[in-house]
Design a protein around this motif. Structure first.
Motif, PDB file in Angstrom:
ATOM      1  N   CYS A 235       1.425 -15.726  -2.707  1.00 34.53           N
ATOM      2  CA  CYS A 235       2.804 -16.220  -2.684  1.00 34.53           C
ATOM      3  C   CYS A 235       3.493 -16.131  -4.041  1.00 34.53           C
ATOM      4  CB  CYS A 235       2.835 -17.653  -2.153  1.00 34.53           C
ATOM      5  SG  CYS A 235       2.482 -17.764  -0.383  1.00 34.53           S
ATOM      6  N   LYS A 236       2.969 -15.299  -4.942  1.00 37.11           N
ATOM      7  CA  LYS A 236       3.735 -15.001  -6.150  1.00 37.11           C
ATOM      8  C   LYS A 236       5.044 -14.314  -5.768  1.00 37.11           C
ATOM      9  CE  LYS A 236       0.919 -16.720  -9.146  1.00 37.11           C
ATOM     10  NZ  LYS A 236       1.314 -17.945  -9.902  1.00 37.11           N
ATOM     11  N   GLN A 237       5.029 -13.680  -4.601  1.00 36.26           N
ATOM     12  CA  GLN A 237       6.248 -13.209  -3.955  1.00 36.26           C
ATOM     13  C   GLN A 237       6.409 -14.014  -2.671  1.00 36.26           C
ATOM     14  OE1 GLN A 237       5.877  -9.002  -3.374  1.00 36.26           O
ATOM     15  NE2 GLN A 237       6.188  -8.539  -5.537  1.00 36.26           N
ATOM     16  N   PRO A 238       7.632 -14.409  -2.295  1.00 34.72           N
ATOM     17  CA  PRO A 238       7.828 -15.276  -1.125  1.00 34.72           C
ATOM     18  C   PRO A 238       7.312 -14.643   0.165  1.00 34.72           C
ATOM     19  CG  PRO A 238       9.812 -15.201  -2.474  1.00 34.72           C
ATOM     20  CD  PRO A 238       8.899 -14.141  -3.013  1.00 34.72           C
ATOM     21  N   HIS A 239       6.671 -15.474   0.995  1.00 31.75           N
ATOM     22  CA  HIS A 239       6.173 -15.025   2.298  1.00 31.75           C
ATOM     23  C   HIS A 239       6.393 -16.117   3.331  1.00 31.75           C
ATOM     24  CE1 HIS A 239       4.231 -11.299   1.042  1.00 31.75           C
ATOM     25  NE2 HIS A 239       3.793 -11.937  -0.025  1.00 31.75           N
ATOM     26  N   SER A 240       6.544 -15.709   4.577  1.00 31.64           N
ATOM     27  CA  SER A 240       6.693 -16.661   5.668  1.00 31.64           C
ATOM     28  C   SER A 240       5.336 -17.289   5.993  1.00 31.64           C
ATOM     29  CB  SER A 240       7.243 -15.960   6.910  1.00 31.64           C
ATOM     30  OG  SER A 240       6.301 -15.032   7.423  1.00 31.64           O
ATOM     31  N   ALA A 241       5.376 -18.373   6.768  1.00 33.68           N
ATOM     32  CA  ALA A 241       4.129 -19.033   7.170  1.00 33.68           C
ATOM     33  C   ALA A 241       3.253 -18.071   7.965  1.00 33.68           C
ATOM     34  CB  ALA A 241       4.442 -20.282   7.992  1.00 33.68           C
ATOM     35  N   LYS A 242       3.867 -17.272   8.828  1.00 36.69           N
ATOM     36  CA  LYS A 242       3.108 -16.320   9.640  1.00 36.69           C
ATOM     37  C   LYS A 242       2.429 -15.276   8.757  1.00 36.69           C
ATOM     38  CE  LYS A 242       1.916 -14.225  13.546  1.00 36.69           C
ATOM     39  NZ  LYS A 242       1.377 -12.967  13.063  1.00 36.69           N
ATOM     40  N   MET A 264      -0.223 -28.348   0.095  1.00 35.61           N
ATOM     41  CA  MET A 264       0.217 -27.544  -1.045  1.00 35.61           C
ATOM     42  C   MET A 264       1.690 -27.785  -1.348  1.00 35.61           C
ATOM     43  SD  MET A 264      -1.862 -23.967  -0.397  1.00 35.61           S
ATOM     44  CE  MET A 264      -1.376 -23.253  -1.981  1.00 35.61           C
ATOM     45  N   MET A 265       2.483 -28.060  -0.330  1.00 36.87           N
ATOM     46  CA  MET A 265       3.888 -28.413  -0.554  1.00 36.87           C
ATOM     47  C   MET A 265       3.982 -29.773  -1.243  1.00 36.87           C
ATOM     48  SD  MET A 265       6.086 -26.131   0.727  1.00 36.87           S
ATOM     49  CE  MET A 265       7.491 -27.109   1.226  1.00 36.87           C
ATOM     50  N   ASN A 266       3.163 -30.723  -0.803  1.00 35.73           N
ATOM     51  CA  ASN A 266       3.216 -32.082  -1.358  1.00 35.73           C
ATOM     52  C   ASN A 266       2.808 -32.114  -2.828  1.00 35.73           C
ATOM     53  OD1 ASN A 266       4.023 -33.080   1.123  1.00 35.73           O
ATOM     54  ND2 ASN A 266       1.946 -33.602   1.781  1.00 35.73           N
ATOM     55  N   THR A 267       1.882 -31.229  -3.214  1.00 37.99           N
ATOM     56  CA  THR A 267       1.425 -31.197  -4.611  1.00 37.99           C
ATOM     57  C   THR A 267       2.235 -30.233  -5.478  1.00 37.99           C
ATOM     58  OG1 THR A 267      -0.236 -29.521  -4.031  1.00 37.99           O
ATOM     59  CG2 THR A 267      -0.922 -31.840  -3.982  1.00 37.99           C
ATOM     60  N   GLY A 268       3.197 -29.534  -4.872  1.00 37.35           N
ATOM     61  CA  GLY A 268       4.041 -28.628  -5.633  1.00 37.35           C
ATOM     62  C   GLY A 268       3.454 -27.257  -5.870  1.00 37.35           C
ATOM     63  N   LYS A 269       2.314 -26.981  -5.245  1.00 33.23           N
ATOM     64  CA  LYS A 269       1.717 -25.654  -5.416  1.00 33.23           C
ATOM     65  C   LYS A 269       2.513 -24.585  -4.695  1.00 33.23           C
ATOM     66  CE  LYS A 269      -2.980 -27.408  -6.082  1.00 33.23           C
ATOM     67  NZ  LYS A 269      -4.354 -27.490  -5.537  1.00 33.23           N
ATOM     68  N   LEU A 270       3.178 -24.978  -3.617  1.00 33.51           N
ATOM     69  CA  LEU A 270       4.079 -24.084  -2.893  1.00 33.51           C
ATOM     70  C   LEU A 270       5.455 -24.724  -2.800  1.00 33.51           C
ATOM     71  CD1 LEU A 270       2.077 -22.673   0.171  1.00 33.51           C
ATOM     72  CD2 LEU A 270       2.631 -21.506  -1.960  1.00 33.51           C
ATOM     73  N   LYS A 271       6.486 -23.878  -2.793  1.00 35.40           N
ATOM     74  CA  LYS A 271       7.854 -24.357  -2.648  1.00 35.40           C
ATOM     75  C   LYS A 271       8.581 -23.513  -1.616  1.00 35.40           C
ATOM     76  CE  LYS A 271       8.185 -26.194  -7.341  1.00 35.40           C
ATOM     77  NZ  LYS A 271       8.952 -26.219  -8.611  1.00 35.40           N
ATOM     78  N   MET A 272       9.631 -24.093  -1.035  1.00 39.66           N
ATOM     79  CA  MET A 272      10.426 -23.399  -0.034  1.00 39.66           C
ATOM     80  C   MET A 272      11.525 -22.574  -0.690  1.00 39.66           C
ATOM     81  SD  MET A 272      11.064 -26.333   2.843  1.00 39.66           S
ATOM     82  CE  MET A 272       9.728 -27.236   3.624  1.00 39.66           C
ATOM     83  N   THR A 273      11.830 -21.448  -0.080  1.00 35.03           N
ATOM     84  CA  THR A 273      12.970 -20.651  -0.557  1.00 35.03           C
ATOM     85  C   THR A 273      14.287 -21.237  -0.060  1.00 35.03           C
ATOM     86  OG1 THR A 273      12.715 -19.171   1.346  1.00 35.03           O
ATOM     87  CG2 THR A 273      11.640 -18.511  -0.712  1.00 35.03           C
ATOM     88  N   ILE A 274      14.230 -22.008   1.039  1.00 32.13           N
ATOM     89  CA  ILE A 274      15.439 -22.655   1.587  1.00 32.13           C
ATOM     90  C   ILE A 274      15.115 -24.140   1.761  1.00 32.13           C
ATOM     91  CG2 ILE A 274      17.260 -22.497   3.335  1.00 32.13           C
ATOM     92  CD1 ILE A 274      16.116 -19.830   4.196  1.00 32.13           C
ATOM     93  N   PRO A 275      15.026 -24.887   0.662  1.00 34.53           N
ATOM     94  CA  PRO A 275      14.561 -26.279   0.741  1.00 34.53           C
ATOM     95  C   PRO A 275      15.474 -27.208   1.537  1.00 34.53           C
ATOM     96  CG  PRO A 275      15.401 -25.754  -1.455  1.00 34.53           C
ATOM     97  CD  PRO A 275      15.309 -24.461  -0.705  1.00 34.53           C
ATOM     98  N   ASP A 276      16.777 -26.886   1.598  1.00 35.71           N
ATOM     99  CA  ASP A 276      17.699 -27.751   2.337  1.00 35.71           C
ATOM    100  C   ASP A 276      17.649 -27.508   3.842  1.00 35.71           C
ATOM    101  OD1 ASP A 276      18.704 -25.227   1.799  1.00 35.71           O
ATOM    102  OD2 ASP A 276      20.796 -25.878   1.973  1.00 35.71           O
ATOM    103  N   LYS A 277      16.916 -26.482   4.269  1.00 40.84           N
ATOM    104  CA  LYS A 277      16.746 -26.204   5.696  1.00 40.84           C
ATOM    105  C   LYS A 277      15.270 -25.921   5.955  1.00 40.84           C
ATOM    106  CE  LYS A 277      21.387 -24.243   6.339  1.00 40.84           C
ATOM    107  NZ  LYS A 277      22.152 -23.045   6.789  1.00 40.84           N
ATOM    108  N   PRO A 278      14.440 -26.966   5.944  1.00 42.80           N
ATOM    109  CA  PRO A 278      12.988 -26.765   6.038  1.00 42.80           C
ATOM    110  C   PRO A 278      12.517 -26.103   7.334  1.00 42.80           C
ATOM    111  CG  PRO A 278      13.572 -29.087   6.247  1.00 42.80           C
ATOM    112  CD  PRO A 278      14.805 -28.387   5.797  1.00 42.80           C
ATOM    113  N   LYS A 279      13.319 -26.200   8.401  1.00 40.78           N
ATOM    114  CA  LYS A 279      12.918 -25.616   9.679  1.00 40.78           C
ATOM    115  C   LYS A 279      13.599 -24.276   9.966  1.00 40.78           C
ATOM    116  CE  LYS A 279      11.794 -30.027  11.887  1.00 40.78           C
ATOM    117  NZ  LYS A 279      12.029 -30.919  13.069  1.00 40.78           N
ATOM    118  N   SER A 280      14.206 -23.700   8.948  1.00 41.46           N
ATOM    119  CA  SER A 280      14.894 -22.420   9.119  1.00 41.46           C
ATOM    120  C   SER A 280      13.918 -21.321   9.524  1.00 41.46           C
ATOM    121  CB  SER A 280      15.596 -22.022   7.817  1.00 41.46           C
ATOM    122  OG  SER A 280      16.079 -20.688   7.891  1.00 41.46           O
TER     123      SER A 280
END
Length: 288
Positions: A235-242, A264-280
């Motif tokens: 995930c050094k480059q953004p990837h979807s969950a799938k 990993m999200m809770n510990t900050g190891k991963l971040k969302m590219t669209i944080p304001d729309k987590p279910k996008s």
């Protein structure tokens, strides 16, 4: 360059010099790079891909490192208390095959070397030729003289210590395969190029089938840490969950989210590219 005989009678560098050492050989020779892809259930199921650019001398180690860190997953077994990582194909053998592809490639074809990785096999293709007397895999693994398609390029790689000058590359492949008790690679030599099939060794296949039998979801603590590191590197480059699930070979979405993604999200190891729309539906995840 003079010692390598890479300067012509007019004082100009020849093409082999540019291919081997120039940082962007594609500026003059189209297709002088390596393309890598990971395929799923069929040849049409391309999961992800990369390209290796730069001088040919640099491309070798870059390609080997990328294949063995991103594209091939080592399965784990224990020899007593010793933790052992088992790849499907020995790295030394793969490196020799890739070096052969680079040295024997027809660079006028404008086609890149192509590496196709599957769950249990690897294909390496190059648009090149072998000497007419070496037209079968059996002959390649017998004692034979060295007749590279690109002798100047072969001379560079030989003097760098990367290849042998006596046709011993195939002996080295045989020796590396023997360490894994693995089958020798299969060569398909035709007018369209040279295709090499590297099949997974029996030990890897047994481990793979064992993992499938347990749905590949029961990890010990060491494996959890390994998988977390793999996800961060991927995930050094953004990837979807799938895409992440396909990469680490987990099919259970709820397990993946509960065991890996959410922690990993809770510990900050991963971040969302669209944080304001987590279910996008376009949501991807990245590691800084």
């Amino acid at each position: 360059m003079e010692n390598l005989h890479l300067i012509d009678e007019d004082g100009y560098l020849i093409r082999a010099a540019m291919l081997a050492f120039y940082k962007d050989p594609e500026k003059w020779v189209t297709g002088s790079y390596i393309k890598i892809g990971y395929f799923g259930d069929s040849d049409a199921d391309l999961r992800y891909q990369d390209e290796i650019h730069g001088s040919l001398i640099e491309q070798v180690d870059k390609a080997v490192d990328l294949v063995y860190t991103k594209y091939l997953k080592a399965l784990i077994f224990y020899d007593g208390i010793q933790r052992v990582e088992q790849f499907m194909f020995h790295q030394d053998a793969f490196r020799e095959i890739l070096l052969n592809a680079i040295v024997h490639k027809d660079y006028s074809s404008c086609n890149p070397i192509q590496i196709s990785v599957y769950e249990d096999k690897i294909y390496i293709w190059n648009d090149g030729e072998m000497p007419s007397e070496l037209n079968s895999a059996d002959k390649l693994f017998m004692k034979h003289s060295s007749k590279p398609y690109n002798p100047k390029l072969a001379g560079i790689f030989f003097k760098s210590g990367m290849i042998e000058a006596w046709g011993r590359g195939f002996d080295k492949i045989r020796e590396a395969c023997a360490k894994y008790d693995a089958p020798l690679p299969e060569y398909n030599i035709s007018a369209s190029g040279i295709m090499v099939l590297c099949k997974a060794c029996d030990k890897y296949l047994k481990l793979l089938n064992s993992k499938k039998d347990t749905h590949l979801v029961h990890f010990d603590q060491d494996n959890d840490q390994d998988v977390t590191k793999m996800i961060i590197a991927f995930c050094k480059q953004p990837h979807s969950a799938k895409e992440i699930m396909d990469y680490i070979r987990i099919s259970d979405r709820s397990f993946f989210r509960r065991h890996y993604l959410n922690p990993m999200m809770n510990t900050g190891k991963l971040k969302m590219t669209i944080p304001d729309k987590p279910k996008s539906g376009n949501q991807k995840y990245y590691a800084e």
